[in-house]
Design a protein around this motif. Structure first.
Motif, PDB file in Angstrom:
ATOM      1  N   ASP A  24       0.744  -1.958   0.124  1.00 43.26           N
ATOM      2  CA  ASP A  24      -0.076   0.197   0.477  1.00 43.26           C
ATOM      3  C   ASP A  24       1.065   1.180  -0.103  1.00 43.26           C
ATOM      4  OD1 ASP A  24      -2.352  -1.744   0.090  1.00 43.26           O
ATOM      5  OD2 ASP A  24      -2.591  -1.424   1.906  1.00 43.26           O
ATOM      6  N   VAL A  25       1.955   1.070   1.170  1.00 46.98           N
ATOM      7  CA  VAL A  25       2.644   2.572   0.997  1.00 46.98           C
ATOM      8  C   VAL A  25       3.515   2.244  -0.251  1.00 46.98           C
ATOM      9  CG1 VAL A  25       4.734   3.321   2.116  1.00 46.98           C
ATOM     10  CG2 VAL A  25       2.685   2.194   3.469  1.00 46.98           C
ATOM     11  N   ALA A  26       3.960   1.534  -0.896  1.00 45.44           N
ATOM     12  CA  ALA A  26       4.598   1.504  -2.397  1.00 45.44           C
ATOM     13  C   ALA A  26       3.593   1.635  -3.848  1.00 45.44           C
ATOM     14  CB  ALA A  26       5.648   0.572  -2.630  1.00 45.44           C
ATOM     15  N   SER A  27       2.610   1.614  -3.488  1.00 45.43           N
ATOM     16  CA  SER A  27       1.492   1.592  -4.559  1.00 45.43           C
ATOM     17  C   SER A  27       1.891   3.491  -4.459  1.00 45.43           C
ATOM     18  CB  SER A  27      -0.163   0.788  -4.226  1.00 45.43           C
ATOM     19  OG  SER A  27      -0.595   1.409  -2.956  1.00 45.43           O
ATOM     20  N   GLN A  28       1.389   4.541  -3.431  1.00 39.09           N
ATOM     21  CA  GLN A  28       1.670   5.608  -3.978  1.00 39.09           C
ATOM     22  C   GLN A  28       2.221   6.480  -4.835  1.00 39.09           C
ATOM     23  OE1 GLN A  28       1.766   7.466   0.516  1.00 39.09           O
ATOM     24  NE2 GLN A  28      -0.315   6.071   0.890  1.00 39.09           N
ATOM     25  N   PHE A  29       3.247   5.786  -4.757  1.00 39.66           N
ATOM     26  CA  PHE A  29       4.631   5.961  -5.662  1.00 39.66           C
ATOM     27  C   PHE A  29       4.436   6.163  -6.944  1.00 39.66           C
ATOM     28  CE2 PHE A  29       6.546   6.086  -1.830  1.00 39.66           C
ATOM     29  CZ  PHE A  29       6.811   6.635  -1.245  1.00 39.66           C
TER      30      PHE A  29
ATOM     31  N   VAL B   8      -1.300  -6.320  -5.083  1.00 34.52           N
ATOM     32  CA  VAL B   8      -1.608  -4.663  -5.344  1.00 34.52           C
ATOM     33  C   VAL B   8      -2.711  -4.222  -5.949  1.00 34.52           C
ATOM     34  CG1 VAL B   8      -0.562  -2.457  -6.168  1.00 34.52           C
ATOM     35  CG2 VAL B   8       0.903  -4.423  -6.256  1.00 34.52           C
ATOM     36  N   ARG B   9      -3.306  -3.393  -4.921  1.00 42.12           N
ATOM     37  CA  ARG B   9      -4.480  -2.839  -4.698  1.00 42.12           C
ATOM     38  C   ARG B   9      -4.750  -1.922  -5.405  1.00 42.12           C
ATOM     39  NH1 ARG B   9      -8.731  -4.103  -0.948  1.00 42.12           N
ATOM     40  NH2 ARG B   9      -9.537  -2.066  -1.600  1.00 42.12           N
ATOM     41  N   LEU B  10      -5.892  -1.738  -6.891  1.00 41.81           N
ATOM     42  CA  LEU B  10      -5.750  -0.359  -7.964  1.00 41.81           C
ATOM     43  C   LEU B  10      -6.867  -0.371  -8.457  1.00 41.81           C
ATOM     44  CD1 LEU B  10      -4.303   1.236  -9.909  1.00 41.81           C
ATOM     45  CD2 LEU B  10      -4.526  -0.710 -11.798  1.00 41.81           C
ATOM     46  N   ALA B  11      -7.403   1.087  -8.224  1.00 42.62           N
ATOM     47  CA  ALA B  11      -8.718   1.646  -7.900  1.00 42.62           C
ATOM     48  C   ALA B  11      -8.930   2.027  -9.360  1.00 42.62           C
ATOM     49  CB  ALA B  11      -8.986   2.819  -7.227  1.00 42.62           C
ATOM     50  N   LEU B  12     -10.255   1.028  -9.631  1.00 45.28           N
ATOM     51  CA  LEU B  12     -10.940   1.632 -11.137  1.00 45.28           C
ATOM     52  C   LEU B  12     -10.772   3.205 -11.996  1.00 45.28           C
ATOM     53  CD1 LEU B  12     -14.508  -0.812 -10.569  1.00 45.28           C
ATOM     54  CD2 LEU B  12     -11.972  -1.067 -11.923  1.00 45.28           C
ATOM     55  N   LYS B  13     -10.614   4.139 -10.266  1.00 42.71           N
ATOM     56  CA  LYS B  13     -11.077   5.562 -10.923  1.00 42.71           C
ATOM     57  C   LYS B  13      -9.073   5.607 -11.298  1.00 42.71           C
ATOM     58  CE  LYS B  13      -9.714   7.633  -6.247  1.00 42.71           C
ATOM     59  NZ  LYS B  13      -8.232   7.927  -6.629  1.00 42.71           N
ATOM     60  N   ASP B  14      -8.106   4.995 -11.028  1.00 42.48           N
ATOM     61  CA  ASP B  14      -6.477   5.353 -11.257  1.00 42.48           C
ATOM     62  C   ASP B  14      -6.759   4.241 -12.884  1.00 42.48           C
ATOM     63  OD1 ASP B  14      -6.794   6.772  -8.736  1.00 42.48           O
ATOM     64  OD2 ASP B  14      -5.933   4.613  -7.539  1.00 42.48           O
ATOM     65  N   TRP B  15      -7.160   3.550 -13.742  1.00 38.07           N
ATOM     66  CA  TRP B  15      -6.960   2.774 -14.043  1.00 38.07           C
ATOM     67  C   TRP B  15      -7.087   3.546 -15.615  1.00 38.07           C
ATOM     68  CZ3 TRP B  15      -4.640  -1.333 -15.698  1.00 38.07           C
ATOM     69  CH2 TRP B  15      -5.140  -1.420 -17.190  1.00 38.07           C
ATOM     70  N   LYS B  16      -7.110   4.288 -15.129  1.00 36.53           N
ATOM     71  CA  LYS B  16      -7.331   5.770 -16.700  1.00 36.53           C
ATOM     72  C   LYS B  16      -5.879   5.950 -17.151  1.00 36.53           C
ATOM     73  CE  LYS B  16      -9.588   9.527 -18.668  1.00 36.53           C
ATOM     74  NZ  LYS B  16     -10.113  10.704 -19.581  1.00 36.53           N
TER      75      LYS B  16
END
Length: 344
Positions: free
Chosen positions: A60-65, A97-105
């Motif tokens: 979760d921390v690494a996915s922010q970057f 790795v969690r990826l929200a649908l709003k960030d897929w674009k």
């Protein structure tokens, strides 16, 4: 595991800071920094029942970057970091790795920009991460719990050098807008040329022929100027840090002298608790008269000025008992009793 979130974030920032200094987006450069820091040991020493929560926290921390508003270089480093952490974790089955649908674009735009810049290793790592099913598409970036207060996260805690400087012209005039504007301009010219009366009239040619290229050049020039300003500010900060670290001994000496001067000018002293009702007086007398003149006591002055004779002198020399103040003069005089000593 929230107690170690700050330490994990600091370790990730240190890795990405070193990767940013290389000015390269190659995966082999990142792996070399990874080996130098021995970053795979971040999962070592964790107890068995805490491995999965700790892996969830690290990912979760690494996915922010990997997501905006970080610069492209930091986002590439975040992608490489996610790929390495996902393969080095000790849980089975592995955490995703969690990826929200709003960030897929944003991820699709990131892949397109990497293809246009011919950074094929970035595209390869991203597609391998998706192909190995290490990405989980979710509704929210983090797991939501019932009746738990949601914390609003801001990017103020991250280093400013990681964040991308906001640019309104670049956000307003994108590549898609320029392409659409060029198509509209081309269709307008074609329609105008199809009408003979309008094409022969010189007053109808009011549009610029190089409108799209001029607009694109203006945005590019502004972005270059902005990058130059950012580099100049960073250079000034570095110069100030170097100048402050040139002679630390002189700065310490100056601070010591200032503290001594401050103590010297503080003339007011604090009195003890038993004398706080008295005022502090400054002795302005010379040194030879510093001794206080001793004044005789009241008894001495009374004896000196008062002359007694006869019985009055004897009575004054003896002590007065309290019980004599309340007894009559006709009462018999009490004889003093001598204490008897105890005999064995």
């Amino acid at each position: 595991m929230e107690y170690c979130r700050r330490q994990v974030k600091e370790d990730c920032e240190e890795l990405l800071r070193r990767f940013q200094k290389t000015q390269s987006v190659r995966f082999e450069v990142f792996t070399q920094i990874w080996r130098d820091l021995k970053f795979e040991q971040i999962f070592y020493g964790v107890e068995f029942h805490e491995r999965r929560p700790f892996c969830r926290l690290v990912l979760d921390v690494a996915s922010q970057f990997f997501l905006p508003p970080f610069t492209y270089h930091i986002r590439v480093g975040g992608l490489y970091l996610l790929y390495a952490l996902a393969h080095k974790q000790l849980t089975e089955p592995p955490e995703q790795v969690r990826l929200a649908l709003k960030d897929w674009k944003e991820v699709q735009q990131f892949e397109e920009d990497s293809l246009n810049a011919r950074h094929y290793d970035v595209v390869l790592i991203l597609r391998r991460l998706l192909a190995e099913k290490l990405v989980q598409f979710t509704a929210t970036p983090t797991l939501l719990c019932y009746r738990k207060k949601r914390e609003v996260k801001t990017h103020a805690d991250f280093s400013k050098e990681f964040l991308e400087r906001s640019s309104r012209p670049r956000n307003l005039i994108s590549t898609e807008l320029l392409e659409e504007l060029a198509n509209v301009h081309h269709m307008y010219k074609k329609l105008k040329s199809s009408v003979p009366d309008v094409s022969q009239n010189s007053e109808s040619n009011k549009t610029r022929q190089d409108l799209v290229s001029r607009l694109e050049g203006a945005v590019l020039e502004f972005s270059q100027w902005q990058n130059g300003q950012t580099e100049a500010e960073q250079g000034e900060v570095t110069t100030e840090e170097e100048s402050s670290s040139v002679d630390p001994e002189s700065s310490r000496r100056a601070q010591l002298l200032s503290r001594i001067k401050t103590k010297a000018f503080q003339t007011a002293t604090q009195a003890s608790k038993s004398r706080r009702h008295r005022q502090v007086q400054v002795d302005s007398q010379p040194a030879h008269s510093s001794r206080r003149s001793s004044r005789p006591s009241l008894k001495t002055r009374t004896i000196k000025h008062l002359q007694l004779t006869g019985d009055l002198e004897k009575e004054a020399s003896t002590t007065t008992s309290v019980n004599r103040l309340s007894t009559l003069e006709s009462a018999p005089k009490e004889t003093q009793k001598t204490p008897s000593r105890f005999s064995w």
